[in-house]
Design a protein around this motif. Structure first.
Motif, PDB file in Angstrom:
ATOM      1  N   ILE A 170       6.414   5.241   7.021  1.00  0.00           N
ATOM      2  CA  ILE A 170       6.034   3.872   7.337  1.00  0.00           C
ATOM      3  C   ILE A 170       5.731   3.143   6.034  1.00  0.00           C
ATOM      4  O   ILE A 170       4.848   3.557   5.272  1.00  0.00           O
ATOM      5  N   CYS A 171       6.451   2.072   5.786  1.00  0.00           N
ATOM      6  CA  CYS A 171       6.259   1.275   4.576  1.00  0.00           C
ATOM      7  C   CYS A 171       5.639  -0.071   4.941  1.00  0.00           C
ATOM      8  O   CYS A 171       6.130  -0.763   5.836  1.00  0.00           O
ATOM      9  N   GLN A 218       0.868  -1.175   0.000  1.00  0.00           N
ATOM     10  CA  GLN A 218       0.000   0.000   0.000  1.00  0.00           C
ATOM     11  C   GLN A 218       0.898   1.216   0.000  1.00  0.00           C
ATOM     12  O   GLN A 218       2.094   1.123   0.281  1.00  0.00           O
ATOM     13  N   ASN A 219       0.335   2.357  -0.340  1.00  0.00           N
ATOM     14  CA  ASN A 219       1.165   3.551  -0.420  1.00  0.00           C
ATOM     15  C   ASN A 219       1.789   3.859   0.935  1.00  0.00           C
ATOM     16  O   ASN A 219       1.104   3.816   1.965  1.00  0.00           O
ATOM     17  N   PRO A 220       3.102   4.154   0.971  1.00  0.00           N
ATOM     18  CA  PRO A 220       3.759   4.474   2.239  1.00  0.00           C
ATOM     19  C   PRO A 220       3.109   5.669   2.934  1.00  0.00           C
ATOM     20  O   PRO A 220       2.591   6.574   2.276  1.00  0.00           O
ATOM     21  N   SER A 245      12.360   5.701   0.484  1.00  0.00           N
ATOM     22  CA  SER A 245      11.072   5.387   1.106  1.00  0.00           C
ATOM     23  C   SER A 245      10.022   6.442   0.773  1.00  0.00           C
ATOM     24  O   SER A 245       8.840   6.126   0.622  1.00  0.00           O
ATOM     25  N   LYS A 246      10.441   7.694   0.641  1.00  0.00           N
ATOM     26  CA  LYS A 246       9.502   8.763   0.293  1.00  0.00           C
ATOM     27  C   LYS A 246       9.064   8.679  -1.161  1.00  0.00           C
ATOM     28  O   LYS A 246       7.954   9.101  -1.516  1.00  0.00           O
ATOM     29  N   GLU A 276       5.837  -3.945   8.736  1.00  0.00           N
ATOM     30  CA  GLU A 276       5.886  -2.493   8.641  1.00  0.00           C
ATOM     31  C   GLU A 276       7.305  -2.038   8.953  1.00  0.00           C
ATOM     32  O   GLU A 276       7.863  -2.408   9.982  1.00  0.00           O
ATOM     33  N   LEU A 277       7.873  -1.260   8.063  1.00  0.00           N
ATOM     34  CA  LEU A 277       9.189  -0.689   8.300  1.00  0.00           C
ATOM     35  C   LEU A 277       9.036   0.799   8.563  1.00  0.00           C
ATOM     36  O   LEU A 277       8.369   1.508   7.793  1.00  0.00           O
ATOM     37  N   THR A 278       9.646   1.263   9.633  1.00  0.00           N
ATOM     38  CA  THR A 278       9.635   2.686   9.950  1.00  0.00           C
ATOM     39  C   THR A 278      10.999   3.252   9.585  1.00  0.00           C
ATOM     40  O   THR A 278      12.013   2.892  10.190  1.00  0.00           O
ATOM     41  N   VAL A 279      11.016   4.112   8.584  1.00  0.00           N
ATOM     42  CA  VAL A 279      12.262   4.637   8.031  1.00  0.00           C
ATOM     43  C   VAL A 279      12.474   6.060   8.533  1.00  0.00           C
ATOM     44  O   VAL A 279      11.591   6.915   8.402  1.00  0.00           O
TER      45      VAL A 279
END
Length: 494
Positions: free
Chosen positions: A420-421, A410-412, A448-449, A432-435
């Protein structure tokens, strides 16, 4: 193999029910692939062009196809055609597969019991006069019929006549072409040596797959076999190839094009690319669907691509086909069957059960594409179409060569100082990855953005610790068969 098709739904549901929980906790322990990080930091690579970026922007129909469609539809009442196209599109997107006979019987028994509980007088009570008993039983049957009519989906295959084929051009030509173009471009980007010379398109409709292949690999496809049970659909597809005029002796394709109403039955004929787009809903039951998938897979030389609506119903049909082909491949690998082995090329970077099916959210695994809709006499703003799909590649997965980066599902979510990815990983887990820029560096934060729904996120992940797991998936049936052990699944059928 016929017995496997009959018992496959039972095996699949039982294995899913006993499979381990596939959620993992949010982690910060990951990093961008080293070569990508170095190239971005050195200025050799822009973050928005990171490997794994698969967004194709807004897809438009080729000019010659747009012109051909306009000419082909000139003889139809334009206002009515566009209105009916909208109705057809809504109907297609809201479809459900036909109910299986056992499901219908279970539902009928449930409805009969509900109606009985609502009755104030039991028709079978002793002492009732025969006329009153007959009246009460007729009333029960009528209530059961009406309740079943309201609560069960009445499936029927769509009969595409000439007018409905024209409506399909207006309704689905552009979004079907867009979704197929997006998926084919991913194949081309990730497998640049692949070039489809022979195409088999099952449920070809108005030829969207053929046009998408020719757009992605111009002049490469020398043979396109289009299979659709509707002669009128085949006529419309042929008309579009001839510039909108069926009397035109020349078509725009450089290769040969063949329209058929049945799949060629030669057991030795293989096709580089086999597609099945928006066609599984037209088959009458699970046996027909699995039989069709079996035939298409046996005819696949390199890639089998299956696309359906991005609804829960469409996702489950894609998942059904995915799991079935993987089971056929497992048997072929372990037991020396003639069926070719294969693995999931996209969207999954694994061959495990789909974690979306198990996460309890009832959200399908689907993706989105932006497209410019076809219109006869007016311009319409870009729209988005959601679809579920699977691409299965023949052969064995080479983990040293095949990119197994996680898929963005889904869209970050862009927050103040972090992103959040939401990903599906090669371990068959949702994560969920928090970058953040401080923890992961400027390059990873920039990627990530720029990442979007459907991209491959180029990060290295540690093997996750499952929050919950079962030690054994052994399932013992009443007759003592061990279904939890994959070694025993369906051996009695061979």
């Amino acid at each position: 193999m016929d017995n496997l098709r009959k018992t496959w739904p039972l095996y699949r549901s039982m294995l899913r029910a006993f499979s381990s929980e596939n959620k993992v906790k949010t982690k910060f322990d990951f990093k961008l692939a080293e070569n990508i990080s170095e190239n971005i930091n050195s200025g050799m690579l822009k973050a928005r062009h990171f490997p794994g970026a698969l967004d194709v922007g807004c897809v438009t129909l080729p000019d010659d196809l747009m012109q051909a469609a306009t000419i082909a539809l000139a003889g139809f009442p334009q206002k009515n055609l566009e209105q009916d196209a909208q109705k057809l599109s809504s109907y297609i997107n809201s479809r459900h597969p036909p109910m299986e006979e056992n499901e219908y019987k279970e539902k009928l028994a449930e409805v009969v019991e509900t109606v009985k509980q609502e009755e104030t007088i039991d028709p079978m009570s002793p002492g009732l006069v025969e006329e009153e008993r007959k009246r009460l039983l007729d009333s029960r049957r009528s209530k059961v019929y009406e309740k079943m009519k309201r609560e069960t989906y009445k499936w029927k295959a769509i009969d595409y006549n000439e007018y409905k084929s024209a409506a399909y051009v207006v309704a689905r030509l552009a979004p079907d072409f867009a979704s197929l173009t997006k998926l084919l471009r991913e194949i081309k980007k990730r497998d640049p040596e692949f070039c489809p010379v022979h195409l088999l398109d099952f449920g070809s409709g108005v030829g969207s797959s053929m046009w998408a292949v020719d757009k992605t690999w111009p002049g490469a496809c020398k043979e396109a076999v289009c299979v659709d049970s509707s002669a009128e659909m085949n006529n419309m597809a042929d008309k579009l190839l001839r510039g909108g005029d069926s009397k035109n002796p020349l078509n725009v394709r450089p290769g040969g094009t063949f329209f058929k109403q049945f799949v060629p039955m030669s057991s030795t004929r293989k096709y580089d690319l086999v597609t099945c787009s928006r066609s599984l809903f037209e088959l009458p039951d699970i046996a027909a669907r699995l039989r069709t998938i079996d035939i298409l897979w046996r005819k696949t030389h390199s890639y089998l691509l299956i696309v359906e609506a991005g609804s829960n119903a469409g996702y489950r049909l894609v998942l059904e086909a995915r799991d079935y082909v993987l089971e056929l491949s497992r048997r072929a690998h372990e037991e020396g069957e003639s069926n070719p082995t294969g693995y999931v090329f996209s969207p999954c970077s694994h061959d495990k059960f789909c974690p979306r099916y198990l996460d309890g959210t009832n959200i399908p695994c689907n993706f989105e594409v932006s497209y410019r809709p076809f219109s006869i006499n007016r311009k319409i703003n870009a729209l988005k179409d959601r679809f579920s799909y699977v691409i299965i590649k023949r052969g064995k997965r080479n983990e040293d060569v095949d990119q197994q980066w996680p898929r963005v599902i889904q869209n970050p979510s862009l927050k103040k100082k972090h992103v959040i990815c939401h990903l599906c990983t090669k371990y068959g887990t949702l994560q969920e990855l928090t970058v953040t820029k401080r923890r992961h560096g400027k390059a990873c934060y920039s990627v990530s953005k720029k990442a979007s729904w459907g991209d491959l996120f180029p990060v290295v992940l540690p093997e996750p610790e499952l929050t919950q797991a079962t030690e054994s998936t052994d399932i013992i049936t009443e007759n003592g068969d061990d279904l939890g052990n994959k070694e025993n699944i369906g051996k009695e059928d061979m």
